[in-house]
Design an enzyme around this catalytic site. Structure first.
Site, PDB file in Angstrom:
ATOM      1  N   GLU A   1       0.846  -1.192   0.000  1.00  0.00           N
ATOM      2  CA  GLU A   1       0.000   0.000   0.000  1.00  0.00           C
ATOM      3  C   GLU A   1       0.882   1.242   0.000  1.00  0.00           C
ATOM      4  O   GLU A   1       1.825   1.342   0.781  1.00  0.00           O
ATOM      5  CB  GLU A   1      -0.904  -0.009   1.231  1.00  0.00           C
ATOM      6  CG  GLU A   1      -1.929   1.111   1.265  1.00  0.00           C
ATOM      7  CD  GLU A   1      -2.834   1.008   2.480  1.00  0.00           C
ATOM      8  OE1 GLU A   1      -4.059   1.148   2.315  1.00  0.00           O
ATOM      9  OE2 GLU A   1      -2.316   0.775   3.599  1.00  0.00           O
TER      10      GLU A   1
ATOM     11  N   GLU B   1      -6.865   5.274   6.376  1.00  0.00           N
ATOM     12  CA  GLU B   1      -6.916   5.414   7.827  1.00  0.00           C
ATOM     13  C   GLU B   1      -7.792   6.596   8.241  1.00  0.00           C
ATOM     14  O   GLU B   1      -8.524   6.522   9.233  1.00  0.00           O
ATOM     15  CB  GLU B   1      -5.499   5.583   8.390  1.00  0.00           C
ATOM     16  CG  GLU B   1      -4.661   4.324   8.370  1.00  0.00           C
ATOM     17  CD  GLU B   1      -5.112   3.311   9.414  1.00  0.00           C
ATOM     18  OE1 GLU B   1      -5.828   3.704  10.362  1.00  0.00           O
ATOM     19  OE2 GLU B   1      -4.754   2.127   9.294  1.00  0.00           O
TER      20      GLU B   1
ATOM     21  N   GLU C   1     -11.139   6.259  10.650  1.00  0.00           N
ATOM     22  CA  GLU C   1     -11.188   6.879  11.972  1.00  0.00           C
ATOM     23  C   GLU C   1     -12.165   8.042  12.059  1.00  0.00           C
ATOM     24  O   GLU C   1     -12.578   8.409  13.163  1.00  0.00           O
ATOM     25  CB  GLU C   1      -9.785   7.321  12.396  1.00  0.00           C
ATOM     26  CG  GLU C   1      -8.826   6.159  12.554  1.00  0.00           C
ATOM     27  CD  GLU C   1      -7.538   6.528  13.262  1.00  0.00           C
ATOM     28  OE1 GLU C   1      -7.395   7.697  13.682  1.00  0.00           O
ATOM     29  OE2 GLU C   1      -6.677   5.644  13.409  1.00  0.00           O
TER      30      GLU C   1
ATOM     31  N   ASP D   1      12.500   5.020  21.487  1.00  0.00           N
ATOM     32  CA  ASP D   1      12.206   4.740  22.897  1.00  0.00           C
ATOM     33  C   ASP D   1      13.237   3.835  23.559  1.00  0.00           C
ATOM     34  O   ASP D   1      13.010   3.283  24.632  1.00  0.00           O
ATOM     35  CB  ASP D   1      10.813   4.134  23.040  1.00  0.00           C
ATOM     36  CG  ASP D   1      10.730   2.707  22.500  1.00  0.00           C
ATOM     37  OD1 ASP D   1      11.720   2.220  21.903  1.00  0.00           O
ATOM     38  OD2 ASP D   1       9.676   2.064  22.680  1.00  0.00           O
TER      39      ASP D   1
END
Length: 246
Positions: A134, A143, A147, A169
């Site tokens: 995609e 998306e 949403e 992180d």
């Protein structure tokens, strides 16, 4: 190092009542810390301070839910009726091994009792992970519709704008790529009822709302994800676009 990429669409409108640019933001139904705990994205061997920090970043209701030790209820809070049985079984077995078998959850409850304050539910730009083969833009459009319920014919993509942000992180690099769109005239009215679009949206979203720059700054100060470095340049681009358009 693991790389996780999400792609989103910053969709703007000009509010005809106050003459301010606004963008659509969605609020997650659960905190990032709660999701990380349920999906076992932590080390059981980490120092207690790291684990307590994770619980600090949960909402009070999420911490109370974890203290029940009822993994089914915790899982339902995120996934609701979504059928992900294989993933559920894998994460439940890890939760059971980490917290239930050693002492029937006593250590987990003790750590939660040391947590202070309360995390917040995250506001963010509609985005998600691309499917296999995609394109980035196709992912952003898909998306956004999933949403918000707003379909492609109601906005115009501004292809000159594309911005990304990344953070690390300690174990995983997260990369977010954003495209920009301008809402069509028919949906620019301030009283546009987003709740109608939201009613049948995906389980992870709790709220959807138009926000101006002042609201974006306020939201960014209250959560770990700072939206201003992305939305600020997008609003400036829209201002120039509207100036030259007219």
């Amino acid at each position: 190092m693991q790389l996780k990429t999400s792609i989103g669409l910053i969709t703007c409108r000009m509010n005809t009542q106050n003459n301010q640019i606004e963008t659509i933001l969605v609020q997650k139904r659960y905190s990032l810390a709660f999701s990380e705990f349920i999906h076992c994205h932590y080390s059981i061997n980490a120092n207690q301070g790291h684990l307590i920090k994770m619980f600090n970043n949960m909402t009070i209701n999420e911490r109370l839910l974890v203290k029940t030790l009822d993994f089914d209820r915790m899982w339902y809070h995120i996934w609701i009726e979504t059928p992900v049985y294989e993933l559920y079984h894998k994460k439940y077995q890890k939760f059971r091994k980490n917290w239930l078998l050693p002492d029937n959850g006593k250590k987990l409850i003790s750590l939660i009792n040391q947590a202070k304050g309360s995390g917040t539910l995250l506001w963010e730009i509609p985005k998600g992970k691309p499917k296999e083969d995609e394109s980035d833009l196709t992912c952003a459009i898909r998306e956004f519709e999933e949403e918000t319920g707003i379909t492609r014919e109601y906005y115009q993509i501004l292809p000159e704008f594309k911005k990304s942000m990344s953070y690390f992180d300690g174990k995983t690099e997260y990369k977010h790529i954003y495209f920009l769109a301008m809402l069509c005239k028919s949906l620019e009215e301030p009283n546009m009822n987003l709740s109608l679009q939201y009613e049948n949206r995906i389980a992870e979203i709790s709220k959807i709302s138009w926000q101006n720059m002042e609201a974006v700054r306020f939201i960014s100060k209250r959560q770990s994800l700072n939206l201003e470095p992305i939305i600020g340049p997008a609003f400036n681009f829209i201002k120039n676009y509207l100036r030259y358009k007219h």
